[in-house]
Motif scaffolding. Structure first.
Motif, PDB file in Angstrom:
ATOM      1  N   LEU A 121     121.764  68.228 111.152  1.00 21.87           N
ATOM      2  CA  LEU A 121     122.269  67.055 111.350  1.00 21.87           C
ATOM      3  C   LEU A 121     122.828  66.185 110.138  1.00 21.87           C
ATOM      4  O   LEU A 121     122.298  66.121 109.313  1.00 21.87           O
ATOM      5  CB  LEU A 121     121.441  66.216 112.304  1.00 21.87           C
ATOM      6  CG  LEU A 121     120.942  66.760 113.553  1.00 21.87           C
ATOM      7  CD1 LEU A 121     119.857  65.867 114.273  1.00 21.87           C
ATOM      8  CD2 LEU A 121     121.932  67.022 114.731  1.00 21.87           C
ATOM      9  N   ILE A 122     123.853  65.418 110.558  1.00 24.01           N
ATOM     10  CA  ILE A 122     124.358  64.385 109.343  1.00 24.01           C
ATOM     11  C   ILE A 122     123.835  62.958 109.843  1.00 24.01           C
ATOM     12  O   ILE A 122     124.411  62.557 110.800  1.00 24.01           O
ATOM     13  CB  ILE A 122     125.830  64.491 109.149  1.00 24.01           C
ATOM     14  CG1 ILE A 122     126.502  65.938 108.897  1.00 24.01           C
ATOM     15  CG2 ILE A 122     126.139  63.431 107.955  1.00 24.01           C
ATOM     16  CD1 ILE A 122     125.756  66.312 107.601  1.00 24.01           C
ATOM     17  N   VAL A 148     119.392  56.513 109.558  1.00 24.11           N
ATOM     18  CA  VAL A 148     119.779  56.312 110.867  1.00 24.11           C
ATOM     19  C   VAL A 148     120.668  57.685 111.310  1.00 24.11           C
ATOM     20  O   VAL A 148     121.019  58.520 110.448  1.00 24.11           O
ATOM     21  CB  VAL A 148     120.792  55.131 110.725  1.00 24.11           C
ATOM     22  CG1 VAL A 148     120.262  53.856 110.512  1.00 24.11           C
ATOM     23  CG2 VAL A 148     122.109  55.366 109.669  1.00 24.11           C
ATOM     24  N   PHE A 149     120.651  57.843 112.652  1.00 28.80           N
ATOM     25  CA  PHE A 149     121.384  58.977 113.076  1.00 28.80           C
ATOM     26  C   PHE A 149     121.912  58.422 114.506  1.00 28.80           C
ATOM     27  O   PHE A 149     121.419  57.803 115.335  1.00 28.80           O
ATOM     28  CB  PHE A 149     120.648  60.164 113.341  1.00 28.80           C
ATOM     29  CG  PHE A 149     121.364  61.254 114.218  1.00 28.80           C
ATOM     30  CD1 PHE A 149     122.029  61.973 113.271  1.00 28.80           C
ATOM     31  CD2 PHE A 149     121.238  61.371 115.325  1.00 28.80           C
ATOM     32  CE1 PHE A 149     122.933  63.112 113.996  1.00 28.80           C
ATOM     33  CE2 PHE A 149     121.961  62.293 115.876  1.00 28.80           C
ATOM     34  CZ  PHE A 149     122.745  63.140 115.107  1.00 28.80           C
ATOM     35  N   VAL A 175     123.599  61.896 104.576  1.00 26.41           N
ATOM     36  CA  VAL A 175     122.624  62.709 104.305  1.00 26.41           C
ATOM     37  C   VAL A 175     122.223  63.763 105.235  1.00 26.41           C
ATOM     38  O   VAL A 175     122.416  63.556 106.555  1.00 26.41           O
ATOM     39  CB  VAL A 175     121.219  61.873 103.941  1.00 26.41           C
ATOM     40  CG1 VAL A 175     120.744  61.241 105.212  1.00 26.41           C
ATOM     41  CG2 VAL A 175     120.115  62.714 103.437  1.00 26.41           C
ATOM     42  N   GLU A 176     121.964  65.028 104.787  1.00 21.02           N
ATOM     43  CA  GLU A 176     121.679  66.083 105.835  1.00 21.02           C
ATOM     44  C   GLU A 176     120.109  66.183 106.153  1.00 21.02           C
ATOM     45  O   GLU A 176     119.260  65.870 105.531  1.00 21.02           O
ATOM     46  CB  GLU A 176     121.770  67.549 105.367  1.00 21.02           C
ATOM     47  CG  GLU A 176     123.338  68.003 105.098  1.00 21.02           C
ATOM     48  CD  GLU A 176     123.470  69.391 104.461  1.00 21.02           C
ATOM     49  OE1 GLU A 176     122.354  69.886 104.445  1.00 21.02           O
ATOM     50  OE2 GLU A 176     124.580  69.573 104.185  1.00 21.02           O
ATOM     51  N   GLN A 214     112.000  60.443 108.406  1.00 15.13           N
ATOM     52  CA  GLN A 214     113.329  60.206 108.318  1.00 15.13           C
ATOM     53  C   GLN A 214     113.774  59.169 109.672  1.00 15.13           C
ATOM     54  O   GLN A 214     113.777  58.009 109.555  1.00 15.13           O
ATOM     55  CB  GLN A 214     114.224  61.547 108.393  1.00 15.13           C
ATOM     56  CG  GLN A 214     114.321  62.148 106.975  1.00 15.13           C
ATOM     57  CD  GLN A 214     115.179  63.333 106.933  1.00 15.13           C
ATOM     58  OE1 GLN A 214     115.390  64.142 107.879  1.00 15.13           O
ATOM     59  NE2 GLN A 214     115.606  63.536 105.728  1.00 15.13           N
ATOM     60  N   VAL A 215     113.907  59.944 110.531  1.00 14.41           N
ATOM     61  CA  VAL A 215     114.370  59.224 111.857  1.00 14.41           C
ATOM     62  C   VAL A 215     113.910  59.978 113.300  1.00 14.41           C
ATOM     63  O   VAL A 215     113.480  61.234 113.320  1.00 14.41           O
ATOM     64  CB  VAL A 215     115.778  59.163 112.030  1.00 14.41           C
ATOM     65  CG1 VAL A 215     116.491  60.370 112.013  1.00 14.41           C
ATOM     66  CG2 VAL A 215     116.441  58.195 112.743  1.00 14.41           C
ATOM     67  N   ILE A 216     113.903  59.364 114.410  1.00 11.13           N
ATOM     68  CA  ILE A 216     113.453  60.112 115.525  1.00 11.13           C
ATOM     69  C   ILE A 216     114.948  60.517 116.471  1.00 11.13           C
ATOM     70  O   ILE A 216     115.707  59.314 116.672  1.00 11.13           O
ATOM     71  CB  ILE A 216     112.770  59.283 116.526  1.00 11.13           C
ATOM     72  CG1 ILE A 216     111.425  59.214 115.774  1.00 11.13           C
ATOM     73  CG2 ILE A 216     112.720  59.831 117.903  1.00 11.13           C
ATOM     74  CD1 ILE A 216     110.234  58.081 116.283  1.00 11.13           C
TER      75      ILE A 216
END
Length: 136
Positions: A20-21, A32-33, A47-48, A91-93
């Motif tokens: 995911l980027i 963030v995603f 970022v990957e 990182q993130v959820i």
């Protein structure tokens, strides 16, 4: 057969599988995603994200989502599927569809791995891919 992602810049397909980027905010380093676009995106470095995580929460979608959902089929052909949040540690959820045959085997904290799946086919017959997670 050709394929393409459901949205540009959502994920990349590499030799070791999909990634995911996301974005890392320049101001505070927070992840963030998905990667923001436009002016908000200017404040982030792409970022990957990690390809593995842990199931944070989940539910089972037992009815076809309402428009603007543009997936395949209709109400009669709809098949329930799991959807959940996967924590990519540090990182993130990420909210994601979960690829699993037995919904009862889902458990909070279980290891999950990123994959892709065909979401639908376009008018030219190309597979439209989305990301998903499956038990690792």
């Amino acid at each position: 057969m050709t394929s393409r992602p459901v949205a540009e810049g959502l994920f990349v397909q590499g030799a070791e599988g999909p990634r995911l980027i996301g974005g890392r905010r320049k101001i505070d380093g927070r992840f963030v995603f998905p990667m923001p676009q436009g002016a908000e995106g200017d404040g982030c470095d792409p970022v990957e994200l990690k390809p593995q995580g842990r199931l944070w929460s989940y539910t089972v979608q037992r009815f076809r989502p309402k428009p603007p959902f543009n997936g395949p089929g209709d109400d009669r052909s709809f098949q329930p599927y799991a959807v959940g949040y996967v924590e990519l540690e540090g990182q993130v959820i990420v909210e994601s569809r979960l690829i699993i045959d037995d919904f009862a085997s889902l458990a909070i904290g279980m290891p999950m791995a990123l994959t892709t799946e065909v979401f639908r086919r376009d008018a030219d017959g190309a597979d439209i891919l989305t990301y998903a997670f499956r038990p690792a």
